[in-house]
Design a protein around this motif. Structure first.
Motif, PDB file in Angstrom:
ATOM      1  N   GLY A   1       0.795  -1.236   0.000  1.00 33.87           N
ATOM      2  CA  GLY A   1       0.000   0.000   0.000  1.00 33.87           C
ATOM      3  C   GLY A   1       0.821   1.276   0.000  1.00 33.87           C
ATOM      4  N   SER A   2       2.136   1.188   0.211  1.00 37.05           N
ATOM      5  CA  SER A   2       2.928   2.413   0.095  1.00 37.05           C
ATOM      6  C   SER A   2       4.250   2.115  -0.610  1.00 37.05           C
ATOM      7  CB  SER A   2       3.183   3.059   1.456  1.00 37.05           C
ATOM      8  OG  SER A   2       3.785   2.144   2.331  1.00 37.05           O
ATOM      9  N   ILE A   3       4.226   2.356  -1.909  1.00 36.38           N
ATOM     10  CA  ILE A   3       5.409   2.133  -2.731  1.00 36.38           C
ATOM     11  C   ILE A   3       6.290   3.370  -2.645  1.00 36.38           C
ATOM     12  CG2 ILE A   3       6.077   2.090  -5.177  1.00 36.38           C
ATOM     13  CD1 ILE A   3       4.238  -0.106  -5.637  1.00 36.38           C
ATOM     14  N   ALA A   4       7.603   3.173  -2.628  1.00 34.94           N
ATOM     15  CA  ALA A   4       8.511   4.327  -2.535  1.00 34.94           C
ATOM     16  C   ALA A   4       8.790   4.922  -3.910  1.00 34.94           C
ATOM     17  CB  ALA A   4       9.817   3.900  -1.860  1.00 34.94           C
ATOM     18  N   VAL A   5       9.106   4.064  -4.887  1.00 34.42           N
ATOM     19  CA  VAL A   5       9.430   4.553  -6.222  1.00 34.42           C
ATOM     20  C   VAL A   5       8.485   3.926  -7.247  1.00 34.42           C
ATOM     21  CG1 VAL A   5      11.214   4.822  -7.986  1.00 34.42           C
ATOM     22  CG2 VAL A   5      11.878   4.608  -5.575  1.00 34.42           C
ATOM     23  N   HIS A   6       7.744   4.757  -7.956  1.00 32.02           N
ATOM     24  CA  HIS A   6       6.964   4.283  -9.110  1.00 32.02           C
ATOM     25  C   HIS A   6       7.839   4.478 -10.337  1.00 32.02           C
ATOM     26  CE1 HIS A   6       2.932   3.880  -7.234  1.00 32.02           C
ATOM     27  NE2 HIS A   6       3.496   4.696  -6.352  1.00 32.02           N
ATOM     28  N   TYR A   7       8.241   3.381 -10.934  1.00 28.97           N
ATOM     29  CA  TYR A   7       9.185   3.459 -12.048  1.00 28.97           C
ATOM     30  C   TYR A   7       8.457   3.123 -13.348  1.00 28.97           C
ATOM     31  CZ  TYR A   7      12.685   1.446 -15.221  1.00 28.97           C
ATOM     32  OH  TYR A   7      13.436   1.114 -16.313  1.00 28.97           O
ATOM     33  N   LEU A   8       8.497   4.036 -14.320  1.00 25.60           N
ATOM     34  CA  LEU A   8       7.740   3.865 -15.565  1.00 25.60           C
ATOM     35  C   LEU A   8       8.690   3.993 -16.753  1.00 25.60           C
ATOM     36  CD1 LEU A   8       5.050   6.281 -14.194  1.00 25.60           C
ATOM     37  CD2 LEU A   8       4.760   3.803 -14.428  1.00 25.60           C
TER      38      LEU A   8
END
Ligand code: ADP
Ligand code: G6P
Length: 483
Positions: free
Chosen positions: A349-356
């Motif tokens: 529920g709490s991601i540190a880095v959203h990598y796209l």
């Protein structure tokens, strides 16, 4: 038509760049045209949409001939590259020799004679295409490091032309440039232009110093005196700074669009409505300092100076030059770092880095810029960095903070940014904390100052200034040497 007119073509204004503003996926050449990656296209496309002219460049697909076509009011003339040209001229000499050499040898440049031969051959092909398309006394604007021989080749073929060159990337200090086995040929190639533009005064000075040091030509102020040689008469060349910019009115219009504002709010929800959204937007390139940025962020979380419940980092990285070894390495390192930070610091529920690892349409990019409270631009070396300016342009409410590397050309222009040395992880961490914790009043003051700059110095002002200086040089040849 160019055939019937003899030696001249029809175009009074010709832009030449390795890339056309649109490309096709090399693995699927049947699909539609899409916007090409990178800052050159972002900057030059609005200039071309606003005026008549032809743009000569490559489609991104090897071994396929395309007919000239028109898109968004731009007349595009494709140049074909063979598979071998792509390997040796584009991936080789342009992006594994010149790119790392001109970016402070962050990665080791490779010198191969076969790559150089391909570079010469492809530059000749581009020059021949310009010579065919350009009307008598036309203005030709050559862009970037892939085509540094085109000015001289053109001057030989078509002495009637006005030739401008703009270097979108840094021009290296002489001590580094001097490594290049073909340094003199490159300098002579560029000096075929009437006007050579660089991002920063320091880039122009590096170039003029290389010209004095290697060719022994005299320079006075920004003017280089090229003596006559063999079949070519002597002439003067101006080499000076023209810092590039963005289409600010267009971005402001997008940033005010209710649908895009709504999308920004949705993005904020989707990443869990944190107190702070930090954003990075780059081509996946080792010059961008993405690893350094992740290292700093990871340490701040690990030390408890930032809390994963309050803050997320969205890192968007466009795929770039993917067959090159150094690009495989940077992608691997970034993905490893993202995995490690999320593995160690994130929770359900709490991601540190959203990598796209994709490219996005301009509307969606604008929504990201609106959603971000802090923008991270931490390049180890960058000619300008348009992303920094784009972020500023989208902050219509004078909020948000920009963390900006001293080593990006934009640092000389955006005085309201939090300037950092990305090589110094401690300094980078301090800069990130300063931006996150900056009070709203200070943010507003600094952002207002930066917005003023990008509203005055637009890409349209940039191209007007460059082209009018180019006009002036040729219109009064005896007035070429200013003091
Ligand atoms: P470079 O020219 O080295 O790529 P710049 O920052 O000068 O660096 O220009 C990059 C351009 O590409 C900017 O206009 C930026 O908005 C755009 N861009 C970068 N990443 C993406 C992405 N993932 N999707 C769409 N556009 C992107
Ligand atoms: C930078 C360069 C451009 C280049 C772009 C994208 O902006 O200055 O010349 O077009 O990167 O790189 P690519 O290799 O995909 O053309």
């Amino acid at each position: 038509g160019s055939e019937s007119a003899g030696t001249y073509g029809d175009s009074d204004f010709v832009v030449v760049a390795n890339r056309l503003p649109v490309d096709r996926d090399a693995s699927d050449p049947e699909q539609e045209w899409r916007t090409s990656p990178g800052g050159l296209v972002t900057a030059v496309a609005p200039v071309m949409k606003a005026q008549e002219g032809a743009w000569i460049g490559w489609t991104g697909v090897a071994d396929v001939d395309f007919e000239p076509f028109t898109i968004d009011g731009m007349h595009l003339i494709p140049v074909t590259l063979t598979n071998e040209d792509v390997l040796r001229y584009y991936e080789g000499f342009s992006n594994a020799t010149l790119w790392p050499l001109y970016h402070d040898v962050i990665a080791p440049p490779e010198y191969h004679r076969t790559w150089w031969e391909a570079y010469v051959r492809v530059n000749e092909r581009f020059a021949a295409k310009v010579a065919e398309v350009a009307a008598e006394s036309a203005t030709v604007w050559v862009h970037d490091y892939q085509l540094q021989l085109v000015p001289q080749l053109l001057r030989r073929m078509r002495p009637d032309l006005r030739i401008g060159f703009f270097n979108h990337i840094p021009f290296p200090p002489f001590e580094l440039f001097a490594q290049l086995p073909w340094r003199d040929e490159i300098l002579r190639g560029l000096l075929g232009a009437d006007l050579i533009g660089f991002q920063r005064p320091a880039d122009a000075a590096n170039f003029r110093r290389a010209v004095r040091g290697r060719l022994g030509y005299q320079t006075k102020g920004s003017t280089v005196t090229v003596p006559e040689s063999g079949d070519l008469p002597g002439h003067s060349v101006r080499a000076e700074a023209f810092p590039i910019s963005i289409d600010t009115p267009y971005l402001e219009e997008l940033a005010a669009d209710p649908a895009i504002i709504e999308r920004a709010a949705q993005i904020r929800e989707e990443v869990g409505n944190p107190k702070v959204i930090m954003l990075g937007v780059d081509r996946m390139d080792y010059t961008k300092g993405i690893r350094h940025r992740l290292k700093a962020f990871g340490e701040l979380l690990a030390e408890g100076r930032l809390n994963v419940e309050d803050i997320v980092l969205i890192q968007i990285a466009t795929p770039s030059r993917e067959r090159l070894e150094q690009y495989k390495i940077i992608r691997h390192d970034v993905e490893l770092a993202v995995g490690r930070i999320n593995g160690e610091q994130a929770d359900i529920g709490s991601i540190a880095v959203h990598y796209l690892h994709h490219s996005y349409p301009r509307d969606e990019m604008t929504a990201f810029f609106i959603a971000a409270d802090v923008m991270l631009v931490t390049a180890l070396r960058d000619g300008m960095n348009l992303v920094a300016k784009e972020y500023v342009a989208c902050r219509l409410h004078d909020d948000g903070a920009l963390v900006l590397s001293e080593f990006a050309g934009a640092a000389e222009q955006l005085a309201g940014a939090v300037l950092v040395n990305p090589h110094d992880i401690g300094n980078l961490k301090a800069g990130i904390l300063e931006a996150v914790q900056m009070d709203p009043k200070t943010r507003a003051r600094r952002m207002r100052q930066m917005r003023k700059k990008v509203r005055t110095d637009t890409v349209s002002a940039w191209s007007k200034r460059f082209l009018s200086e180019l006009d002036a040089i040729r219109d009064s040849p005896e007035a070429v040497v200013p003091d």
